[in-house]
Design an enzyme around this catalytic site. Structure first.
Site, PDB file in Angstrom:
ATOM      1  N   ASP A  34     -16.015  16.927   3.313  1.00  0.00           N
ATOM      2  CA  ASP A  34     -14.977  16.605   2.334  1.00  0.00           C
ATOM      3  C   ASP A  34     -13.772  16.012   3.045  1.00  0.00           C
ATOM      4  OD1 ASP A  34     -16.487  17.711   0.408  1.00  0.00           O
ATOM      5  OD2 ASP A  34     -15.371  19.590   0.247  1.00  0.00           O
ATOM      6  N   LYS A  56     -13.839  11.388  -0.713  1.00  0.00           N
ATOM      7  CA  LYS A  56     -13.076  10.594  -1.672  1.00  0.00           C
ATOM      8  C   LYS A  56     -13.557  10.774  -3.101  1.00  0.00           C
ATOM      9  CE  LYS A  56     -11.700   7.449   1.804  1.00  0.00           C
ATOM     10  NZ  LYS A  56     -12.764   7.380   2.801  1.00  0.00           N
ATOM     11  N   MET A 168      -4.866  24.235  -6.773  1.00  0.00           N
ATOM     12  CA  MET A 168      -5.090  23.009  -7.554  1.00  0.00           C
ATOM     13  C   MET A 168      -4.148  22.893  -8.739  1.00  0.00           C
ATOM     14  SD  MET A 168      -9.257  23.053  -7.592  1.00  0.00           S
ATOM     15  CE  MET A 168      -9.385  24.710  -8.220  1.00  0.00           C
TER      16      MET A 168
HETATM   17  N1  SAH Z   1     -12.213  26.247  -0.759  1.00  0.00           N
HETATM   18  C1  SAH Z   1     -10.809  25.966  -0.549  1.00  0.00           C
HETATM   19  C2  SAH Z   1     -10.095  25.643  -1.839  1.00  0.00           C
HETATM   20  C3  SAH Z   1     -10.596  24.404  -2.509  1.00  0.00           C
HETATM   21  S1  SAH Z   1      -9.702  24.015  -3.950  1.00  0.00           S
HETATM   22  C4  SAH Z   1     -10.175  27.145   0.209  1.00  0.00           C
HETATM   23  O1  SAH Z   1     -10.792  28.206   0.323  1.00  0.00           O
HETATM   24  O2  SAH Z   1      -9.064  26.968   0.702  1.00  0.00           O
HETATM   25  C5  SAH Z   1      -8.507  22.899  -3.319  1.00  0.00           C
HETATM   26  C6  SAH Z   1      -7.119  23.495  -3.423  1.00  0.00           C
HETATM   27  O3  SAH Z   1      -6.887  24.367  -2.348  1.00  0.00           O
HETATM   28  C7  SAH Z   1      -6.000  22.494  -3.360  1.00  0.00           C
HETATM   29  O4  SAH Z   1      -5.758  21.895  -4.609  1.00  0.00           O
HETATM   30  C8  SAH Z   1      -4.857  23.370  -2.939  1.00  0.00           C
HETATM   31  O5  SAH Z   1      -4.371  24.109  -4.021  1.00  0.00           O
HETATM   32  C9  SAH Z   1      -5.525  24.324  -1.983  1.00  0.00           C
HETATM   33  N2  SAH Z   1      -5.430  23.891  -0.574  1.00  0.00           N
HETATM   34  C10 SAH Z   1      -6.441  23.717   0.275  1.00  0.00           C
HETATM   35  N3  SAH Z   1      -6.001  23.390   1.500  1.00  0.00           N
HETATM   36  C11 SAH Z   1      -4.655  23.359   1.420  1.00  0.00           C
HETATM   37  C12 SAH Z   1      -3.618  23.081   2.340  1.00  0.00           C
HETATM   38  N4  SAH Z   1      -3.880  22.770   3.608  1.00  0.00           N
HETATM   39  N5  SAH Z   1      -2.341  23.141   1.913  1.00  0.00           N
HETATM   40  C13 SAH Z   1      -2.062  23.452   0.642  1.00  0.00           C
HETATM   41  N6  SAH Z   1      -3.000  23.713  -0.277  1.00  0.00           N
HETATM   42  C14 SAH Z   1      -4.287  23.687   0.093  1.00  0.00           C
END
Ligand code: SAH
Length: 492
Positions: A34, A56, A168
């Site tokens: 991703d 993307k 999100m």
């Molecule tokens: N599986 C991922 C989450 C995926 S959903 C996990 O466990 O972290 C994607 C969301 O995760 C984004 O919209 C945001 O809300 C959050 N996110 C992921 N990485 C981030 C980062 N580095 N900084 C801020 N928000 C993040």
């Protein structure tokens, strides 16, 4: 039997990746990834591994997830060991479960490898603990994303008295706020939004449930972002006392690695990241010219190596052509600087000429004084400083030039990351050119107020040609000296 590994790659910091993730990436036949996966982790992959970017297309519609599932299964049909890298943890809103179902249906074996989830680690990096004694006995991780048209009612979450963490949700703050308040949450409940966690442009905004949206707008926060609601957001346990300087480095992986390491050793309060990667692309024509010259090497009195790469490529070509090293006995060797001289030593040769200043101009002059009527073989970059030939022509030096490689760029930062930089550091004049063409290509503006540091005068000159002035340029033309000068400046 092929197997797919659904791996959590953590929140973006290349060091917040599990050892298992790193090992599996290094062993994989194919890597499907991703966006937001640290590039350092992708660099661990085998040179011959198939790298498939599905980033993307992520996160929009179900159909697209179907396509990703199809790609994963197709790839599993081709290879034994397939790695599927996902941000954070695969099962925290990562749709890892959907991929697992698809794999089961296709009867492909798989294993899930946990990752550090952003839901906990991103607030943590901003100094916010998701639980804290007497303040939050629980935390809930909630999706803040509503598919177009299907509004979620957030009022039901108002009754949970622990910390609420929304993923999100950046574009949906009004609905979250209104729902929580309608459900009975106090509008004055502390809240925070952390944007781009672990990236060089990480930013945190703190406020209350009532005013956080306005503050987020004011600060122009961008995705990805995490919204945290609860008493714990009042804390800042980040351990940082001051804002670190944000530094983007432009150059080869080796140069950028050296800069980051030196700045860290010097204790500079800085976040350092490669902004544009400069890679060398071998020119086939140049390589042919080099091979030809090697077969007539006794015609030359001197060989000039303009970089460590030039040295490697010279000896590689000599091996390919089965040139007996004793044929180099009468050949004098000139290099452009101390690091290049050291590199040459690895092949068992001492440089005969190392210019006092590590510049092409100084080298050209010293060579002109010493070569007499012997011919020079100059092994250089396509964009090498033309001043070498000017000086040689003036002084009547005869030479052959082999233009062996060109620099190509790859932007590693987004526009938002570039925009937040305090410093840009350049390791070569060709890096300067590559930087500006990459910025133009991606439509990214050079940020106002950014300071520039260059490894030496010629690099600063290249920068001036693009209309910018370097505020630091190292006399000795080494990464170590440049790092020292930048560190001193940051401290002030
Ligand atoms: N599986 C991922 C989450 C995926 S959903 C996990 O466990 O972290 C994607 C969301 O995760 C984004 O919209 C945001 O809300 C959050 N996110 C992921 N990485 C981030 C980062 N580095 N900084 C801020 N928000 C993040």
């Amino acid at each position: 039997m092929s197997k797919v590994y659904l791996i959590g790659a953590g929140p973006g910091d290349p060091e917040l990746v599990t050892l298992k993730a790193k090992r599996l990436v290094s062993e994989a036949d194919a890597v499907i990834y991703d966006s937001l996966i640290p590039k350092e982790l992708l660099d661990e992959a085998r040179k011959d591994a198939e790298m498939i970017d599905v980033g993307k297309r992520m996160g929009r519609e179900y159909k697209l997830q179907d396509e990703i599932n199809r790609i994963i299964i197709e790839t599993a049909g081709k290879y034994e060991k397939v790695v599927r890298l996902k941000g954070g943890d695969p099962f925290v809103f990562g749709r890892g479960g959907e991929e697992a179902i698809a794999l089961e249906e296709a009867d492909v074996s798989y294993e899930v490898i946990p990752g550090v989830t952003s839901a906990v680690s991103v607030p943590e990096h901003a100094g916010i603990p998701v639980t804290h004694r007497k303040e939050a006995r629980s935390f809930s991780v909630i999706t803040g994303h509503t598919a177009a048209g299907s509004g979620i009612d957030y009022s039901g979450y108002a009754g949970i008295d622990g910390t609420l963490v929304f993923l999100m949700g950046l574009n949906n703050i009004p609905a979250i706020r209104d729902g929580l308040i309608a459900g009975g949450k106090d509008p004055e409940t502390p809240a925070a939004v952390v944007s781009s966690g672990f990236a060089i442009n990480e930013k945190t905004v703190r406020g209350t449930l009532a005013d956080i949206e306005e503050k987020v707008k004011e600060a122009a926060l961008v995705s990805p972002a995490i919204i945290v609601v609860g008493e714990v957001t009042k804390h800042d346990f980040s351990g940082r006392k001051t804002e670190p300087a944000r530094i983007g480095v432009v150059g080869t992986d080796a140069f950028c690695g050296r800069m980051a390491k030196r700045l860290e050793e010097l204790g500079a309060d800085a976040l350092v990241k490669q902004a544009v990667r400069v890679r060398l692309k071998i020119e086939e024509e140049g390589k042919e010219a080099l091979k030809k010259a090697l077969n007539y090497i006794e015609d030359y009195g001197f060989v000039l190596f303009a970089s460590q790469n030039a040295i490697d490529m010279f000896f590689d070509a000599a091996d390919e052509e089965l040139i007996d090293r004793r044929r180099f006995a009468g050949l004098k060797m000139a290099v452009v600087g101390g690091a290049t001289a050291k590199w040459l030593r690895k092949y068992g040769y001492d440089a005969d000429i190392v210019p006092e200043d590590y510049t092409v101009e100084c080298l050209a002059k010293e060579m002109a004084d010493r070569v007499g009527d012997r011919k020079v073989l100059a092994i250089r970059a396509v964009r090498g400083n033309e001043i070498l030939y000017d000086v040689f022509d003036q002084k009547g030096v005869s030479y052959d030039k082999v233009m062996l490689y060109d620099s190509v760029g790859e932007a590693l930062m987004t526009g938002d990351e570039i925009a937040c930089l305090d410093w840009l550091i350049f390791g070569s004049g060709s890096g300067v050119d590559v930087f500006f063409s990459e910025m133009e290509k991606s439509g990214i503006a050079v940020p106002e107020g950014v300071s520039f540091a260059c490894i030496g005068e010629p690099t600063a000159k290249a920068l001036a040609e693009h209309g910018y002035e370097s505020s630091i340029s190292a006399q000795k033309h080494t990464a170590a000296e440049l790092a020292k000068l930048v560190a001193e400046r940051i401290e002030k």
